[in-house]
Design a protein around this motif. Sequence first.
Motif, PDB file in Angstrom:
ATOM      1  N   LEU A   1     -46.724  92.311   2.616  1.00 54.20           N
ATOM      2  CA  LEU A   1     -46.509  92.131   4.054  1.00 54.20           C
ATOM      3  C   LEU A   1     -45.748  93.323   4.616  1.00 54.20           C
ATOM      4  CD1 LEU A   1     -46.471  90.283   6.598  1.00 54.20           C
ATOM      5  CD2 LEU A   1     -44.405  89.219   5.655  1.00 54.20           C
ATOM      6  N   ILE A   2     -46.237  93.824   5.751  1.00 55.96           N
ATOM      7  CA  ILE A   2     -45.612  94.946   6.450  1.00 55.96           C
ATOM      8  C   ILE A   2     -45.253  94.473   7.852  1.00 55.96           C
ATOM      9  CG2 ILE A   2     -45.912  97.332   7.252  1.00 55.96           C
ATOM     10  CD1 ILE A   2     -48.486  97.261   5.281  1.00 55.96           C
ATOM     11  N   THR A   3     -44.040  94.773   8.302  1.00 59.52           N
ATOM     12  CA  THR A   3     -43.674  94.435   9.677  1.00 59.52           C
ATOM     13  C   THR A   3     -43.200  95.683  10.419  1.00 59.52           C
ATOM     14  OG1 THR A   3     -41.390  93.858   9.095  1.00 59.52           O
ATOM     15  CG2 THR A   3     -43.001  92.080   9.117  1.00 59.52           C
ATOM     16  N   ILE A   4     -43.668  95.795  11.659  1.00 56.76           N
ATOM     17  CA  ILE A   4     -43.209  96.834  12.589  1.00 56.76           C
ATOM     18  C   ILE A   4     -42.602  96.101  13.768  1.00 56.76           C
ATOM     19  CG2 ILE A   4     -43.889  98.742  14.089  1.00 56.76           C
ATOM     20  CD1 ILE A   4     -46.279  99.229  12.227  1.00 56.76           C
ATOM     21  N   ASP A   5     -41.306  96.289  13.997  1.00 52.33           N
ATOM     22  CA  ASP A   5     -40.616  95.507  15.020  1.00 52.33           C
ATOM     23  C   ASP A   5     -39.270  96.171  15.327  1.00 52.33           C
ATOM     24  OD1 ASP A   5     -39.197  93.104  16.329  1.00 52.33           O
ATOM     25  OD2 ASP A   5     -41.128  92.237  15.812  1.00 52.33           O
ATOM     26  N   PRO A   6     -38.753  96.045  16.547  1.00 53.56           N
ATOM     27  CA  PRO A   6     -37.410  96.561  16.797  1.00 53.56           C
ATOM     28  C   PRO A   6     -36.327  95.695  16.149  1.00 53.56           C
ATOM     29  CG  PRO A   6     -38.649  96.258  18.853  1.00 53.56           C
ATOM     30  CD  PRO A   6     -39.389  95.543  17.773  1.00 53.56           C
ATOM     31  N   CYS A   7     -36.601  94.400  16.024  1.00 50.71           N
ATOM     32  CA  CYS A   7     -35.575  93.438  15.614  1.00 50.71           C
ATOM     33  C   CYS A   7     -35.901  92.780  14.276  1.00 50.71           C
ATOM     34  CB  CYS A   7     -35.426  92.341  16.672  1.00 50.71           C
ATOM     35  SG  CYS A   7     -35.208  92.948  18.362  1.00 50.71           S
ATOM     36  N   ARG A   8     -34.871  92.392  13.589  1.00 55.91           N
ATOM     37  CA  ARG A   8     -35.030  91.616  12.366  1.00 55.91           C
ATOM     38  C   ARG A   8     -35.424  90.181  12.734  1.00 55.91           C
ATOM     39  NH1 ARG A   8     -32.347  92.824   7.603  1.00 55.91           N
ATOM     40  NH2 ARG A   8     -30.823  94.057   8.796  1.00 55.91           N
ATOM     41  N   ASN A   9     -36.338  89.591  11.985  1.00 55.13           N
ATOM     42  CA  ASN A   9     -36.728  88.204  12.212  1.00 55.13           C
ATOM     43  C   ASN A   9     -37.105  87.560  10.886  1.00 55.13           C
ATOM     44  OD1 ASN A   9     -39.477  88.990  11.680  1.00 55.13           O
ATOM     45  ND2 ASN A   9     -39.712  89.580  13.833  1.00 55.13           N
ATOM     46  N   LEU A  10     -37.554  86.315  10.939  1.00 53.66           N
ATOM     47  CA  LEU A  10     -37.865  85.602   9.693  1.00 53.66           C
ATOM     48  C   LEU A  10     -38.995  86.278   8.933  1.00 53.66           C
ATOM     49  CD1 LEU A  10     -37.322  83.165   7.889  1.00 53.66           C
ATOM     50  CD2 LEU A  10     -38.922  81.841   9.289  1.00 53.66           C
ATOM     51  N   THR A  11     -40.004  86.747   9.660  1.00 52.81           N
ATOM     52  CA  THR A  11     -41.136  87.409   9.001  1.00 52.81           C
ATOM     53  C   THR A  11     -40.698  88.697   8.321  1.00 52.81           C
ATOM     54  OG1 THR A  11     -42.679  86.468  10.618  1.00 52.81           O
ATOM     55  CG2 THR A  11     -43.456  88.343   9.344  1.00 52.81           C
ATOM     56  N   SER A  12     -39.866  89.477   8.992  1.00 52.49           N
ATOM     57  CA  SER A  12     -39.411  90.743   8.393  1.00 52.49           C
ATOM     58  C   SER A  12     -38.567  90.496   7.135  1.00 52.49           C
ATOM     59  CB  SER A  12     -38.621  91.568   9.414  1.00 52.49           C
ATOM     60  OG  SER A  12     -37.379  90.961   9.718  1.00 52.49           O
ATOM     61  N   SER A  13     -37.903  89.339   7.076  1.00 53.43           N
ATOM     62  CA  SER A  13     -37.074  89.039   5.898  1.00 53.43           C
ATOM     63  C   SER A  13     -37.922  88.817   4.650  1.00 53.43           C
ATOM     64  CB  SER A  13     -36.206  87.808   6.165  1.00 53.43           C
ATOM     65  OG  SER A  13     -36.997  86.625   6.218  1.00 53.43           O
TER      66      SER A  13
END
Length: 416
Positions: A353-365
């Motif tokens: 899983l790869i996440t691109i986002d400004p903020c940390r969230n459950l998915t990024s964890s």
Amino acid sequence: MSEYYVCTGCALLCDDIEVETENSKVKTVHAACRKGVARMKGCSDHLECTIDGEKTDVDSAIAKAAEILRNADKPLIFGHGNSSSQAQKMSIGLAKKIGAYLDDTSSFCQGPVIEAILQDKLKTCTLDDIRHKADVIMFWGADPSNSHPRHLSRYSYFPRGKERQRGWEEDRTAICVDVRKSETAVICGDNRFYQIPVGGDAEFMDALVSALSSKVPKTSFGFDAKRILELANVLKKAKFGVICVGLGLIYSLEDLNPLFRLMDKLNEVSDFNLMPMVGQYNMRGFNQNLYEETGYINRVKFNSETGVAEHGPEFSVVEALRNKTVDAALIIGSDPLSSLPLSVSRYLAEIPLITIDPCRNLTSSKAKVTIPCALGGVESGGTAVRMDGVEVELKKILETENLPDAEILRKIMEAI
């Protein structure tokens, strides 16, 4: 002279926002609603660049993301509603290159209505048309007082317009149809609030069509026929009417046929338009960009050799995860682990899983690779599309070391 910025807190994209900055942060926001202020002040928990939970540099993270997508047989790209149109177009290009499943949140919310509008099956207008012309506004399954806090004050009910100089109450009638008495229903008043049972929207629509046809309306849940006839009379007299469609209506209907019947009948006896109450600031933009490229607004899978897109419910993010048909995922500006049922979304934790986002969230964890990006409309510019289909230019307010999501996607595509 003050400089105005665009708020990316929701799909209204209000363009009259003034901002004061201090120490490279947004200190004060003027004119924005509570959602807009929270958005423009940025993340409370910023995302960091990581691979397998270990901090790294952005180039290494991009290289690892490219490796994951290159090695995947059936990758999924999902999100886009909080990305600029430039990033969305880059994502479409990436999906074509790697033969990915491509989807966004519209596949389980406003998608059917936006698709019908783009196909000219539903009559629509702009928010500016509503402000200047609308005399009857129906909020159906929508509570903009909470979902879009400036909708009533800036466009639909309270403001004076070119043809509505006296504003609310004297020149406009607001009506609410909902399963509960929302804050918007309170503003409309008891005599203009029509409370229906859960799942009763289609039946109430057909009863209203009967009333508009001068027939006695009937419902299985025994709604007062006199009140429906009174409502029909108000709608018939509208010079410029609007139905603002919220998720409450979308989730109630099995298909859009009852809505088509109602809109057709309203435009026989009056002049009515439809406005989708889109949530994420550029969901409409993704739908339009993908529609221009493929003829579909969501739920597609590209053939990496031909670049041709297939379309179907099996390519939606929900079905792709439920059926475990994808083997890697790139999530852009979204948090599906929070927004989708756990029975569906837990599969994301089982695949790269790869996440691109400004903020940390459950998915990024749960992500193998995380890449922080600039916050759209605050730390990066570009363009976005309002809920009414009008393109709006976003101006950067603050400098940041984080790359815009469009640039990250371009680098990933080059590395594959």
